[in-house]
Design a protein around this motif. Structure first.
Motif, PDB file in Angstrom:
ATOM      1  N   SER A 118      46.711 -20.098  35.597  1.00 16.69           N
ATOM      2  CA  SER A 118      47.698 -20.884  36.347  1.00 16.69           C
ATOM      3  C   SER A 118      48.715 -21.555  35.423  1.00 16.69           C
ATOM      4  CB  SER A 118      46.994 -21.952  37.195  1.00 16.69           C
ATOM      5  OG  SER A 118      46.228 -22.807  36.362  1.00 16.69           O
ATOM      6  N   THR A 119      48.470 -21.544  34.105  1.00 23.73           N
ATOM      7  CA  THR A 119      49.385 -22.197  33.166  1.00 23.73           C
ATOM      8  C   THR A 119      50.104 -21.198  32.255  1.00 23.73           C
ATOM      9  OG1 THR A 119      47.564 -22.533  31.591  1.00 23.73           O
ATOM     10  CG2 THR A 119      48.038 -24.322  33.148  1.00 23.73           C
ATOM     11  N   SER A 120      50.063 -19.925  32.615  1.00 28.83           N
ATOM     12  CA  SER A 120      50.725 -18.910  31.788  1.00 28.83           C
ATOM     13  C   SER A 120      51.251 -17.782  32.659  1.00 28.83           C
ATOM     14  CB  SER A 120      49.738 -18.351  30.758  1.00 28.83           C
ATOM     15  OG  SER A 120      50.326 -17.304  30.011  1.00 28.83           O
ATOM     16  N   ASN A 121      52.297 -17.115  32.183  1.00 29.06           N
ATOM     17  CA  ASN A 121      52.784 -15.924  32.882  1.00 29.06           C
ATOM     18  C   ASN A 121      52.292 -14.650  32.197  1.00 29.06           C
ATOM     19  OD1 ASN A 121      54.383 -15.979  30.556  1.00 29.06           O
ATOM     20  ND2 ASN A 121      56.279 -15.422  31.621  1.00 29.06           N
ATOM     21  N   VAL A 122      51.283 -14.790  31.342  1.00 27.08           N
ATOM     22  CA  VAL A 122      50.692 -13.654  30.642  1.00 27.08           C
ATOM     23  C   VAL A 122      49.275 -13.435  31.161  1.00 27.08           C
ATOM     24  CG1 VAL A 122      49.957 -12.747  28.406  1.00 27.08           C
ATOM     25  CG2 VAL A 122      52.080 -14.053  28.583  1.00 27.08           C
ATOM     26  N   ALA A 123      49.021 -12.236  31.680  1.00 22.76           N
ATOM     27  CA  ALA A 123      47.702 -11.888  32.207  1.00 22.76           C
ATOM     28  C   ALA A 123      46.940 -11.044  31.192  1.00 22.76           C
ATOM     29  CB  ALA A 123      47.841 -11.129  33.521  1.00 22.76           C
ATOM     30  N   GLN A 124      45.619 -11.168  31.208  1.00 18.02           N
ATOM     31  CA  GLN A 124      44.754 -10.435  30.292  1.00 18.02           C
ATOM     32  C   GLN A 124      44.092  -9.259  31.003  1.00 18.02           C
ATOM     33  OE1 GLN A 124      42.006 -13.541  29.179  1.00 18.02           O
ATOM     34  NE2 GLN A 124      43.179 -14.097  27.368  1.00 18.02           N
ATOM     35  N   ALA A 183      35.383 -17.659  23.284  1.00 24.34           N
ATOM     36  CA  ALA A 183      35.136 -17.946  21.863  1.00 24.34           C
ATOM     37  C   ALA A 183      35.791 -16.931  20.935  1.00 24.34           C
ATOM     38  CB  ALA A 183      33.630 -17.981  21.609  1.00 24.34           C
ATOM     39  N   TYR A 184      36.576 -16.006  21.492  1.00 22.90           N
ATOM     40  CA  TYR A 184      37.176 -14.942  20.688  1.00 22.90           C
ATOM     41  C   TYR A 184      38.700 -15.055  20.719  1.00 22.90           C
ATOM     42  CZ  TYR A 184      32.468 -13.176  21.464  1.00 22.90           C
ATOM     43  OH  TYR A 184      31.108 -13.065  21.543  1.00 22.90           O
ATOM     44  N   TYR A 185      39.328 -14.629  19.643  1.00 16.07           N
ATOM     45  CA  TYR A 185      40.790 -14.703  19.534  1.00 16.07           C
ATOM     46  C   TYR A 185      41.267 -13.416  18.870  1.00 16.07           C
ATOM     47  CZ  TYR A 185      45.354 -16.978  18.678  1.00 16.07           C
ATOM     48  OH  TYR A 185      46.693 -17.324  18.670  1.00 16.07           O
ATOM     49  N   TYR A 186      41.910 -12.536  19.668  1.00 14.89           N
ATOM     50  CA  TYR A 186      42.242 -11.198  19.214  1.00 14.89           C
ATOM     51  C   TYR A 186      43.719 -10.883  19.457  1.00 14.89           C
ATOM     52  CZ  TYR A 186      37.179 -10.154  19.891  1.00 14.89           C
ATOM     53  OH  TYR A 186      35.815 -10.141  19.863  1.00 14.89           O
ATOM     54  N   PRO A 187      44.302  -9.976  18.651  1.00 13.84           N
ATOM     55  CA  PRO A 187      45.550  -9.340  19.061  1.00 13.84           C
ATOM     56  C   PRO A 187      45.207  -8.277  20.099  1.00 13.84           C
ATOM     57  CG  PRO A 187      44.883  -8.515  16.913  1.00 13.84           C
ATOM     58  CD  PRO A 187      43.877  -9.557  17.304  1.00 13.84           C
ATOM     59  N   SER A 188      45.721  -8.427  21.287  1.00 15.60           N
ATOM     60  CA  SER A 188      45.296  -7.561  22.383  1.00 15.60           C
ATOM     61  C   SER A 188      46.438  -7.310  23.354  1.00 15.60           C
ATOM     62  CB  SER A 188      44.106  -8.192  23.115  1.00 15.60           C
ATOM     63  OG  SER A 188      44.416  -9.505  23.529  1.00 15.60           O
ATOM     64  N   VAL A 189      46.226  -6.327  24.208  1.00 16.06           N
ATOM     65  CA  VAL A 189      47.224  -5.959  25.213  1.00 16.06           C
ATOM     66  C   VAL A 189      47.306  -7.044  26.276  1.00 16.06           C
ATOM     67  CG1 VAL A 189      47.777  -4.304  27.030  1.00 16.06           C
ATOM     68  CG2 VAL A 189      46.978  -3.492  24.797  1.00 16.06           C
ATOM     69  N   ALA A 190      48.524  -7.340  26.699  1.00 12.93           N
ATOM     70  CA  ALA A 190      48.756  -8.339  27.741  1.00 12.93           C
ATOM     71  C   ALA A 190      49.771  -7.799  28.741  1.00 12.93           C
ATOM     72  CB  ALA A 190      49.272  -9.641  27.128  1.00 12.93           C
ATOM     73  N   TRP A 191      49.775  -8.408  29.921  1.00 12.56           N
ATOM     74  CA  TRP A 191      50.741  -8.063  30.959  1.00 12.56           C
ATOM     75  C   TRP A 191      51.532  -9.319  31.311  1.00 12.56           C
ATOM     76  CZ3 TRP A 191      53.024  -4.071  33.064  1.00 12.56           C
ATOM     77  CH2 TRP A 191      53.760  -4.258  34.244  1.00 12.56           C
TER      78      TRP A 191
END
Length: 212
Positions: A118-124, A183-191
């Motif tokens: 609800s606080t971002s326009n980026v979906a995982q 607990a993870y922080y990755y470079p990953s695909v987003a929409w």
């Protein structure tokens, strides 16, 4: 990987998915990810641990997965044949979550869905073991590029003017971003649901199907 779900529960989920699965499937294939503006982005997508029986769609710069890592980067496209966009089939992306050696079944098909904040326009994009045979509606165009399938664009709405029947449209708002999975922080695909993406690490990419 560590899983909190028991093998019996995962087996039950697998049976439900297989029973409801669409009649057509292509794959396995790799997802080649290339930068639209940043040409140094040239690698492949892979399923990375994001929780119990839950995987994100991570990005690795470099060659296609090989050896023991092939399953990590191998995906499938499931479709019914009843929906298409400019002659391209529309369905959902899936990845096979492998279970412990000796398990029956040996893997659980996991559909890709989007998780929104609800606080971002980026979906995982996330792959999860579920009895829901469906997932986020996607397809691959004539050039093999993956798109998201949508019917309605509310940016054209006007007060008191009901929208006209919408035509299906292909959207390509793919990005590679640094994203947090608990607990993870990755470079990953987003929409990105709107442009530009709020996350300042995001870089626009194309995602292309490459058969194994």
């Amino acid at each position: 990987m560590k899983f909190s779900l028991s093998a019996s529960l995962l087996a039950l989920a697998a049976s439900a998915v297989q029973a409801q699965a669409p009649q057509n499937q292509t794959g396995p294939f790799f997802l080649h990810i290339t930068g639209k503006d940043n040409k140094t982005i040239d690698g492949y997508g892979g399923a990375c641990h994001a929780g119990a029986a839950l995987e994100g769609l991570c990005f690795d710069n470099g060659p296609a997965p090989s050896g023991d890592h092939v399953n990590y980067g191998s995906f499938f496209f499931n479709y019914t044949g009843n929906q298409n966009m400019d002659s391209a089939e529309v369905g959902f992306l899936s990845w096979n979550l492998q279970l412990a050696p000796g398990s029956d079944p040996a893997f659980v098909p996991s559909a890709m869905t989007f998780t929104y904040s609800s606080t971002s326009n980026v979906a995982q994009p996330l792959f999860g073991a579920s009895s829901n045979a469906g997932g986020q509606s996607v397809g691959f165009d004539k050039d093999g590029k993956m798109f998201v399938y949508g019917y309605q664009d509310d940016s054209t709405f006007e007060p008191n003017v009901p929208p006209k029947p919408s035509q299906p449209k292909a959207y390509y708002n793919w990005f590679v971003c640094w994203q947090s999975f608990t607990a993870y922080y990755y470079p990953s695909v987003a929409w990105a649901t709107t442009l530009p993406p709020q996350n300042p690490t995001c870089q626009a990419v194309d995602i292309t199907q490459v058969m194994v």
